[in-house]
Design a protein around this motif. Structure first.
Motif, PDB file in Angstrom:
ATOM      1  N   LYS A   3     -85.348  -9.558  40.003  1.00  0.00           N
ATOM      2  CA  LYS A   3     -84.342  -8.650  40.546  1.00  0.00           C
ATOM      3  C   LYS A   3     -83.250  -8.398  39.511  1.00  0.00           C
ATOM      4  O   LYS A   3     -82.902  -9.291  38.734  1.00  0.00           O
ATOM      5  CB  LYS A   3     -83.699  -9.246  41.796  1.00  0.00           C
ATOM      6  CG  LYS A   3     -84.599  -9.290  43.012  1.00  0.00           C
ATOM      7  CD  LYS A   3     -83.806  -9.820  44.208  1.00  0.00           C
ATOM      8  CE  LYS A   3     -84.630  -9.830  45.469  1.00  0.00           C
ATOM      9  NZ  LYS A   3     -83.861 -10.340  46.621  1.00  0.00           N
ATOM     10  N   ASN A   4     -82.708  -7.192  39.505  1.00  0.00           N
ATOM     11  CA  ASN A   4     -81.544  -6.959  38.661  1.00  0.00           C
ATOM     12  C   ASN A   4     -80.284  -7.334  39.429  1.00  0.00           C
ATOM     13  O   ASN A   4     -80.331  -7.693  40.617  1.00  0.00           O
ATOM     14  CB  ASN A   4     -81.511  -5.514  38.160  1.00  0.00           C
ATOM     15  CG  ASN A   4     -81.337  -4.503  39.285  1.00  0.00           C
ATOM     16  OD1 ASN A   4     -80.564  -4.718  40.210  1.00  0.00           O
ATOM     17  ND2 ASN A   4     -82.050  -3.394  39.202  1.00  0.00           N
ATOM     18  N   GLU A   7     -79.608  -5.606  42.777  1.00  0.00           N
ATOM     19  CA  GLU A   7     -80.467  -6.077  43.868  1.00  0.00           C
ATOM     20  C   GLU A   7     -80.025  -7.442  44.364  1.00  0.00           C
ATOM     21  O   GLU A   7     -80.095  -7.736  45.562  1.00  0.00           O
ATOM     22  CB  GLU A   7     -81.920  -6.127  43.379  1.00  0.00           C
ATOM     23  CG  GLU A   7     -82.512  -4.751  43.114  1.00  0.00           C
ATOM     24  CD  GLU A   7     -83.865  -4.833  42.428  1.00  0.00           C
ATOM     25  OE1 GLU A   7     -84.141  -5.869  41.790  1.00  0.00           O
ATOM     26  OE2 GLU A   7     -84.642  -3.859  42.528  1.00  0.00           O
ATOM     27  N   ILE A   8     -79.567  -8.287  43.443  1.00  0.00           N
ATOM     28  CA  ILE A   8     -79.088  -9.617  43.836  1.00  0.00           C
ATOM     29  C   ILE A   8     -77.910  -9.503  44.805  1.00  0.00           C
ATOM     30  O   ILE A   8     -77.830 -10.226  45.795  1.00  0.00           O
ATOM     31  CB  ILE A   8     -78.687 -10.431  42.589  1.00  0.00           C
ATOM     32  CG1 ILE A   8     -79.941 -10.818  41.799  1.00  0.00           C
ATOM     33  CG2 ILE A   8     -77.896 -11.680  42.981  1.00  0.00           C
ATOM     34  CD1 ILE A   8     -79.662 -11.441  40.447  1.00  0.00           C
ATOM     35  N   GLU A  47     -76.904 -17.587  40.725  1.00  0.00           N
ATOM     36  CA  GLU A  47     -77.436 -16.248  40.464  1.00  0.00           C
ATOM     37  C   GLU A  47     -76.453 -15.174  40.912  1.00  0.00           C
ATOM     38  O   GLU A  47     -76.217 -14.188  40.201  1.00  0.00           O
ATOM     39  CB  GLU A  47     -78.767 -16.106  41.222  1.00  0.00           C
ATOM     40  CG  GLU A  47     -79.506 -14.816  40.967  1.00  0.00           C
ATOM     41  CD  GLU A  47     -80.796 -14.747  41.768  1.00  0.00           C
ATOM     42  OE1 GLU A  47     -80.716 -14.821  43.009  1.00  0.00           O
ATOM     43  OE2 GLU A  47     -81.874 -14.625  41.174  1.00  0.00           O
TER      44      GLU A  47
END
Length: 316
Positions: A3-4, A7-8, A47
């Motif tokens: 995921k970029n 998207e995170i 993240e």
């Protein structure tokens, strides 16, 4: 495919800074390792921190967007990204705690104060102090307080988080001094009575908004007072002088205009709330017809009707 950062955080590339921050805080409340019951909350939080650190910084975001749009020109991006993550790890703790600030800003004191330390595995957070969040409330009071002032006690129920991360409710009783001349909707600031600061930060403030109780005959707007005043048909028609009781408790003599009508307003300048700029008192006339119970009273209405045979209130 990994995921970029967008998207995170669950946002669009066109998201505004406020939307990015809102998304981050929502996820921080869900995945913060100290309160989350989600699997791998710690890894997920790290993240999220890296994604937020990049997208919340204009320069980093611009570079990241360019790299996303030109993946072939940045074959070493994964290495750079990993290096970037390591470089921002300490900075990430700040953002990690920003989520904390949002959680405990809402829940209040009780999370261990300045002695609280968070340690998980081999990591130990460097704590930054945060001022406690301001709190806001309202208080409904009688209008006479606007003219004399008063001290009242209020009891607040404040949601807090204890040292074990459990939600609790604390009761706090405060004395609120309401000064003379406060307008409806004005606020009283109680310094240091808001949410407790994080890690030794100063407490927030408590703001109490004052509202005056309205009823069917009385309404307050700022410093102006609107009072419905019942008058007889002859007082209104003949323009008589009448005595009224004002909201301040004083008596006033008021001259009604001849042929006054129901709903007509009379302004008494500076007779409203005695603010720095005094409000006005508006008298809203309401003509009240007396009931006719006796023969004499009914005869009086009959004579009245005969005197005004040309008056046609329903004539279009």
């Amino acid at each position: 495919m990994a995921k970029n950062f967008y998207e995170i955080l669950g946002i669009d590339k066109k998201a505004t800074p406020d939307q990015i921050k809102k998304a981050y805080r929502k996820l921080a409340r869900k995945y913060h390792p100290d309160i989350s019951k989600e699997a791998d909350a710690e890894g997920k939080m790290q993240e999220i921190n890296v994604a937020y650190d990049t997208l919340s910084n204009d320069e980093k975001k611009t570079q990241y967007d360019f790299e996303l749009e030109n993946p072939n020109g940045f074959q070493n991006f994964n290495t750079g990204s990993q290096h970037y993550s390591q470089n921002t790890q300490n900075d990430g703790q700040y953002h990690d705690f920003s989520g904390f600030e949002d959680i405990f800003g809402r829940f209040g004191a009780g999370f261990g104060g300045s002695n609280y330390e968070y340690q998980r595995g081999q990591r130990q957070h460097h704590h930054q102090s945060y001022k406690g969040e301001d709190q806001h409330g309202s208080l409904d009071v009688d209008l006479n307080i606007a003219f004399h002032g008063e001290t009242q006690q209020i009891t607040l129920q404040i949601p807090t988080m204890n040292a074990y991360g459990q939600a609790e409710v604390q009761r706090k009783t405060l004395e609120v001094k309401i000064p003379k001349g406060m307008k409806d909707g004005q606020q009283i600031r109680l310094s240091g009575q808001g949410q407790v600061g994080i890690n030794g930060g100063e407490n927030g403030d408590l703001y109490i908004k004052i509202h005056y109780k309205n009823n069917e005959k009385l309404r307050v707007d700022g410093a102006d007072i609107y009072l419905t005043l019942d008058v007889t048909p002859w007082e209104a028609t003949l323009g008589q002088s009448i005595e009224i009781s004002t909201p301040s408790g004083s008596k006033l003599q008021v001259n009604l205009p001849k042929n006054s009508q129901t709903g007509q307003q009379l302004r008494l300048k500076d007779k409203g709330i005695p603010n720095k700029i005094p409000g006005n008192l508006y008298l809203i006339l309401n003509i009240v017809n007396p009931p006719a119970h006796t023969d004499a009273e009914q005869a009086a209405y009959q004579a009245f009707a005969e005197a005004f045979t040309q008056f046609k209130p329903r004539q279009s």
